[in-house]
Design an enzyme around this catalytic site. Structure first.
Site, short mmCIF file in Angstrom:
data_model
loop_
_atom_site.label_atom_id
_atom_site.label_comp_id
_atom_site.label_asym_id
_atom_site.label_seq_id
_atom_site.Cartn_x
_atom_site.Cartn_y
_atom_site.Cartn_z
N TYR A 6 0.86 -1.19 0.00
CA TYR A 6 0.00 0.00 0.00
C TYR A 6 0.89 1.24 0.00
O TYR A 6 1.92 1.27 0.68
CB TYR A 6 -0.92 0.04 1.22
N VAL A 43 -5.73 13.35 6.01
CA VAL A 43 -6.41 12.97 4.76
C VAL A 43 -5.34 12.63 3.73
O VAL A 43 -4.38 13.38 3.55
CB VAL A 43 -7.32 14.12 4.27
N HIS A 44 -5.53 11.48 3.07
CA HIS A 44 -4.51 11.00 2.14
C HIS A 44 -5.11 10.62 0.80
O HIS A 44 -6.30 10.34 0.69
CB HIS A 44 -3.76 9.81 2.75
N SER A 45 -4.23 10.63 -0.21
CA SER A 45 -4.61 10.12 -1.53
C SER A 45 -4.67 8.61 -1.37
O SER A 45 -3.72 8.01 -0.90
CB SER A 45 -3.57 10.51 -2.57
N GLY A 83 -10.51 4.32 2.96
CA GLY A 83 -9.17 4.81 3.30
C GLY A 83 -9.09 5.22 4.76
O GLY A 83 -8.30 6.05 5.15
#
Length: 122
Positions: A6, A43-45, A83
């Site tokens: 990942y 917050v992530h892609s 996510g």
């Protein structure tokens, strides 16, 4: 040699997200999180989780690498779909909550926009 199962990057840090670090936890959520939740999240892609998160794998946040010591029952499903997981830096060998992944190692003091999030498997 470890295989990256990942990979993503932190794109936004919610207003209250650093406060959770002082409580020994870090909340990840993919881009597009509801704004009331995003305030508390890193917050992530969101990338593709190539295999389930499991005990014995490594979780990398920026330059810090942690051993995964337990994985909650719904953590993999939540992470794949939203996510979203909560990381706790207490080394517990039994997950406290179904969406929690417990890590062993010193919690980071801070994370920055652009820091990578990786899960590594041997």
């Amino acid at each position: 040699m470890s295989i990256v199962i990942y990979q993503s990057k932190i794109n936004q840090i919610g207003e209250f997200a650093p406060e959770a670090l002082t409580d020994g936890m870090l909340i990840l959520f993919k881009e597009g999180a509801p704004s009331d939740l995003a305030d508390y999240c890193f917050v992530h892609s969101h990338g593709d989780l190539k295999q389930d998160i499991q005990v014995g794998q490594k979780f990398q946040l920026g330059n810090h690498v942690y051993n995964i010591t337990s994985v909650g029952d719904v953590a993999n499903n939540n992470f794949r779909e939203l996510g979203h997981i909560t990381l706790k830096f207490d080394g517990n060998h039994k997950a406290e909550l179904p969406g929690t992944v417990h890590l062993e190692g010193q919690m980071p003091n801070q994370l920055c926009v652009g820091d990578e999030v990786k899960i590594l498997s041997d």
